[in-house]
Write an enzyme that holds these catalytic residues in place. Structure first.
Site, PDB file in Angstrom:
ATOM      1  N   SER A  32       0.571  -1.541  -0.052  1.00 41.11           N
ATOM      2  CA  SER A  32      -0.017  -0.177   0.054  1.00 41.11           C
ATOM      3  C   SER A  32       0.307   1.613   0.045  1.00 41.11           C
ATOM      4  O   SER A  32       1.972   1.139   0.636  1.00 41.11           O
ATOM      5  CB  SER A  32      -1.397  -0.273   1.411  1.00 41.11           C
ATOM      6  OG  SER A  32      -1.815  -1.690   1.365  1.00 41.11           O
ATOM      7  N   ASN A  35       2.592   3.872   3.591  1.00 39.03           N
ATOM      8  CA  ASN A  35       2.069   2.774   4.587  1.00 39.03           C
ATOM      9  C   ASN A  35       4.057   2.458   5.202  1.00 39.03           C
ATOM     10  O   ASN A  35       4.180   2.069   4.254  1.00 39.03           O
ATOM     11  CB  ASN A  35       1.933   1.359   4.352  1.00 39.03           C
ATOM     12  CG  ASN A  35       0.974   0.563   5.222  1.00 39.03           C
ATOM     13  OD1 ASN A  35       1.845   0.778   7.229  1.00 39.03           O
ATOM     14  ND2 ASN A  35      -0.234   0.114   5.098  1.00 39.03           N
ATOM     15  N   TYR A 173     -11.125   2.066  -4.699  1.00 35.20           N
ATOM     16  CA  TYR A 173      -9.618   1.717  -4.640  1.00 35.20           C
ATOM     17  C   TYR A 173      -9.907   0.033  -4.408  1.00 35.20           C
ATOM     18  O   TYR A 173      -8.822  -0.763  -4.807  1.00 35.20           O
ATOM     19  CB  TYR A 173      -9.818   2.136  -3.811  1.00 35.20           C
ATOM     20  CG  TYR A 173      -7.943   2.367  -3.216  1.00 35.20           C
ATOM     21  CD1 TYR A 173      -6.596   2.825  -3.434  1.00 35.20           C
ATOM     22  CD2 TYR A 173      -6.692   0.948  -1.859  1.00 35.20           C
ATOM     23  CE1 TYR A 173      -5.111   2.970  -3.415  1.00 35.20           C
ATOM     24  CE2 TYR A 173      -6.231   0.689  -1.353  1.00 35.20           C
ATOM     25  CZ  TYR A 173      -5.188   1.255  -2.376  1.00 35.20           C
ATOM     26  OH  TYR A 173      -4.281   1.308  -1.831  1.00 35.20           O
ATOM     27  N   ILE A 174     -10.502  -0.191  -3.447  1.00 32.89           N
ATOM     28  CA  ILE A 174     -10.429  -1.738  -3.003  1.00 32.89           C
ATOM     29  C   ILE A 174     -10.449  -3.109  -3.728  1.00 32.89           C
ATOM     30  O   ILE A 174     -10.330  -3.897  -4.177  1.00 32.89           O
ATOM     31  CB  ILE A 174     -12.049  -1.675  -1.975  1.00 32.89           C
ATOM     32  CG1 ILE A 174     -10.702  -1.140  -0.853  1.00 32.89           C
ATOM     33  CG2 ILE A 174     -11.719  -4.059  -1.874  1.00 32.89           C
ATOM     34  CD1 ILE A 174     -11.997  -1.216   0.159  1.00 32.89           C
ATOM     35  N   TYR A 197      -0.346 -10.927   2.968  1.00 35.42           N
ATOM     36  CA  TYR A 197      -1.037  -9.165   3.744  1.00 35.42           C
ATOM     37  C   TYR A 197      -0.358  -9.146   4.782  1.00 35.42           C
ATOM     38  O   TYR A 197      -0.162 -10.221   6.289  1.00 35.42           O
ATOM     39  CB  TYR A 197      -2.155  -8.332   3.300  1.00 35.42           C
ATOM     40  CG  TYR A 197      -1.977  -6.697   3.662  1.00 35.42           C
ATOM     41  CD1 TYR A 197      -1.393  -6.180   2.713  1.00 35.42           C
ATOM     42  CD2 TYR A 197      -2.663  -6.015   4.354  1.00 35.42           C
ATOM     43  CE1 TYR A 197      -1.131  -4.306   2.379  1.00 35.42           C
ATOM     44  CE2 TYR A 197      -2.817  -4.965   4.385  1.00 35.42           C
ATOM     45  CZ  TYR A 197      -1.690  -4.580   3.202  1.00 35.42           C
ATOM     46  OH  TYR A 197      -1.969  -2.753   3.470  1.00 35.42           O
TER      47      TYR A 197
END
Length: 241
Positions: A32, A35, A173-174, A197
């Site tokens: 991401s 982040n 975005y998702i 993740y």
């Protein structure tokens, strides 16, 4: 079951995900932008960890709808575009620096932006399916809304309520990322793949449930991968096999 390596703890989501991990064909590590978790040192550590077990490694960083997210959070369109460009340039630089520092012998590590797959026919089909289920499947939409709440909750100042624009931008975005949680093997033409993740995605339970609806491919797995020194949370433990 939790598998601990020298530097990372790997939690396959289900027994079948564990089998896919054992196959060791391919790992996808999603990154991401913005982040701080994904610094160059962490990327290097992840690269070494992945190279020790998997035949092929891909880092994919999200670069779609980032400017729209900043605009929805209150930045002017011009400032949102500049900030998105700056953060995306920085995240790519960190990934490349980390991979170069790890220098895995005999293994090619790909670093790609999500937008590079916009013309991939499998990615396009999966993205259309995601959009279809968002519009027609209440259970799927609720799970995606939970992801929106999870993603935006900490980014809204002073507990302000989420606006329709913010929700829409975050859903876009998702939705752009979800094809890689559904069928990475189909997109990248690999035998099987584990998407990793450092948190359990709220949508995971639905994607790996039995029955009809939008589900992950059989040769697609999901796992939480985090530094060994970081403790587990209740959410991470839930449904980890």
């Amino acid at each position: 079951m939790t598998i601990t390596t020298a530097t990372f703890t790997f939690q396959p989501y289900s027994p079948h995900c564990h089998i896919t991990w054992d196959e060791g064909d391919h790992v996808l590590i999603g990154v991401s932008p913005g982040n701080s978790y994904f610094n160059a040192r962490r990327i290097a550590e992840l690269t070494r960890w992945a190279a020790a077990h998997f035949t092929a490694v891909d880092f994919v960083y999200a670069d779609l709808h980032v400017a729209e997210m900043f605009a929805a959070l209150g930045h002017t369109d011009d400032h949102a575009a500049r900030r998105a460009a700056k953060e995306l340039k920085a995240v790519r630089r960190r990934i490349l620096a980390g991979v170069e520092a790890a220098a895995p012998h005999g293994l090619t590590v790909h670093v790609r932006a999500l937008s590079e797959f916009s013309g991939n026919p499998v990615y396009q089909l999966l993205h259309r399916r995601v959009q279809h289920f968002l519009a027609t499947d209440e259970e799927f939409r609720k799970s995606c809304d939970a992801m929106v709440e999870h993603f935006l909750g900490a980014r809204l100042p002073g507990g302000l309520p989420m606006t329709a624009r913010q929700r829409s931008a975050c859903l876009a975005y998702i939705a752009a990322e979800l094809p890689f949680f559904l069928d990475t093997p189909g997109i990248l033409d690999v035998p099987s793949s584990v998407s990793c993740y450092h948190h359990l995605m709220p949508l995971t339970e639905l994607l790996y449930a039995k029955g009809g609806g939008l589900r992950a491919a059989r040769n697609q797995a999901y796992a939480v991968v985090r530094p060994e020194s970081v403790g587990r949370t209740a959410d991470d433990d839930r449904r980890a096999a």
